[in-house]
Enzyme design. Structure first.
Site, PDB file in Angstrom:
ATOM      1  N   SER A   1     -51.537  -0.280 -18.823  1.00 55.70           N
ATOM      2  CA  SER A   1     -52.170  -1.396 -18.111  1.00 55.70           C
ATOM      3  C   SER A   1     -52.329  -1.035 -16.645  1.00 55.70           C
ATOM      4  O   SER A   1     -51.569  -0.210 -16.106  1.00 55.70           O
ATOM      5  CB  SER A   1     -51.307  -2.663 -18.236  1.00 55.70           C
ATOM      6  OG  SER A   1     -51.772  -3.686 -17.370  1.00 55.70           O
TER       7      SER A   1
ATOM      8  N   TYR B   1     -43.145  -7.003 -17.814  1.00 53.02           N
ATOM      9  CA  TYR B   1     -44.296  -6.398 -18.487  1.00 53.02           C
ATOM     10  C   TYR B   1     -44.794  -5.195 -17.695  1.00 53.02           C
ATOM     11  O   TYR B   1     -45.021  -4.114 -18.247  1.00 53.02           O
ATOM     12  CB  TYR B   1     -45.400  -7.436 -18.645  1.00 53.02           C
ATOM     13  CG  TYR B   1     -46.700  -6.904 -19.184  1.00 53.02           C
ATOM     14  CD1 TYR B   1     -46.871  -6.700 -20.552  1.00 53.02           C
ATOM     15  CD2 TYR B   1     -47.776  -6.622 -18.344  1.00 53.02           C
ATOM     16  CE1 TYR B   1     -48.067  -6.222 -21.053  1.00 53.02           C
ATOM     17  CE2 TYR B   1     -48.972  -6.137 -18.842  1.00 53.02           C
ATOM     18  CZ  TYR B   1     -49.113  -5.941 -20.198  1.00 53.02           C
ATOM     19  OH  TYR B   1     -50.310  -5.453 -20.693  1.00 53.02           O
TER      20      TYR B   1
END
Length: 296
Positions: A189, A202
């Site tokens: 990401s 995350y």
């Protein structure tokens, strides 16, 4: 002189605000989203770049995973889909799309936080397809946090087990059976490089995935196995309305990118096809950002 030009990336997909929407639980489901994501159902045209390959895509039921499954199948690969049991409806839609491309599809429900589920998933792909040579580690969990004082240990463990531990176990179980020319692709990401405090654990896992990918590229290169990562930016998937973002953040999702909009899952598929294909025979240990212009 050629008077044709490429598609304007600012307007290639939806650029208007999304309707305010929330989904109470993860995993989110495609059917409750407005608008529905574009997974390439109408647009992806295969060219046989993965003919004869055997792929496992975790989180392949929806979002980026569904877009990759469609593209891989239309490029000639058989596709196994790992998904949580409560995602079966989405998984069956993806299976139908793979079937329509003329390829075999395996549905493999299970919670990959459980080590045995990871072991069984790799075994089932090998037995169902007679082998495996493409592994896409895509399943992920994220939740918006109001502050570090609001993060429960159970949530840290859920994020780390979903995003990191399962990845390591899947790769561990797959590697002894991967032939030369195989490819492992991890969905990282933009959060790995530009972490948001509201997604702190995350972001930590996504950064760790990059380190893992680079270490595995070094370890497995001598065996003829390439390992890479794709780093998506803001992509319109069921994860977004199910993350717990405020309504205004969902409505304005992706509008702060240089291209001024969120991406659609279909716009990620080409990155995975490239990294999986023989067009990328000298690409290993790389992160391919697909971020709408956000720097990685």
């Amino acid at each position: 002189m050629n008077d044709q030009s490429g598609i304007d990336p600012r307007t290639a997909q939806q650029e208007e605000p999304f309707p305010e929407q929330q989904q109470d639980l993860q995993p989110g489901v495609t059917g409750e989203m407005s608008p529905r994501p574009d997974h390439g159902e109408e647009s992806w045209q295969g060219r046989g770049r993965l003919r004869g390959r055997k792929a496992l895509i975790t989180g392949g039921d929806s979002g980026i995973g569904r877009a990759v499954a469609i593209a891989f199948a239309r490029e000639g690969a058989d596709v196994a889909i790992g998904f949580l049991p409560e995602e079966r409806e989405d998984a069956e839609v993806t299976r139908d799309l793979v079937d329509a491309a003329g390829q075999r599809c395996l549905l493999l429900p299970g919670d990959l936080r459980d080590e045995q589920a990871c072991i069984d998933t790799i075994r089932d792909v090998r037995e169902g397809f007679g082998g495996i040579d493409l592994l896409v580690v895509n399943a992920a969990y994220q939740k918006q946090r109001d502050g570090i004082d609001q993060i429960e240990t159970s949530e840290i463990e859920r994020t780390f087990h979903t995003n990191l531990v399962s990845m390591m176990v899947l790769v561990r179980e797959a590697v002894p059976h991967l032939p030369e020319g195989s490819s492992i692709i991890v969905t990282s990401s933009v959060q790995a490089a530009s972490p948001s405090h509201g997604l702190v654990e995350y972001a930590m896992t996504k950064s760790a995935q990059v380190a893992f990918m680079q270490a595995m590229a070094e370890e497995l290169g001598p065996q003829g196995i390439r390992v890479n990562a794709v780093a998506p930016g803001p992509i319109w998937t069921p994860l977004i309305p199910a993350t717990g973002f405020p309504d205004d953040k969902v409505a304005e999702f992706g509008q702060d990118t240089p291209l001024g909009r969120a991406g659609q899952p279909a716009e990620l598929a080409g990155a995975y096809v490239y990294l999986a294909s023989d067009e990328a025979t000298y690409t290993s240990g790389a992160v391919l950002p697909v971020t709408g212009g956000r720097p990685f």
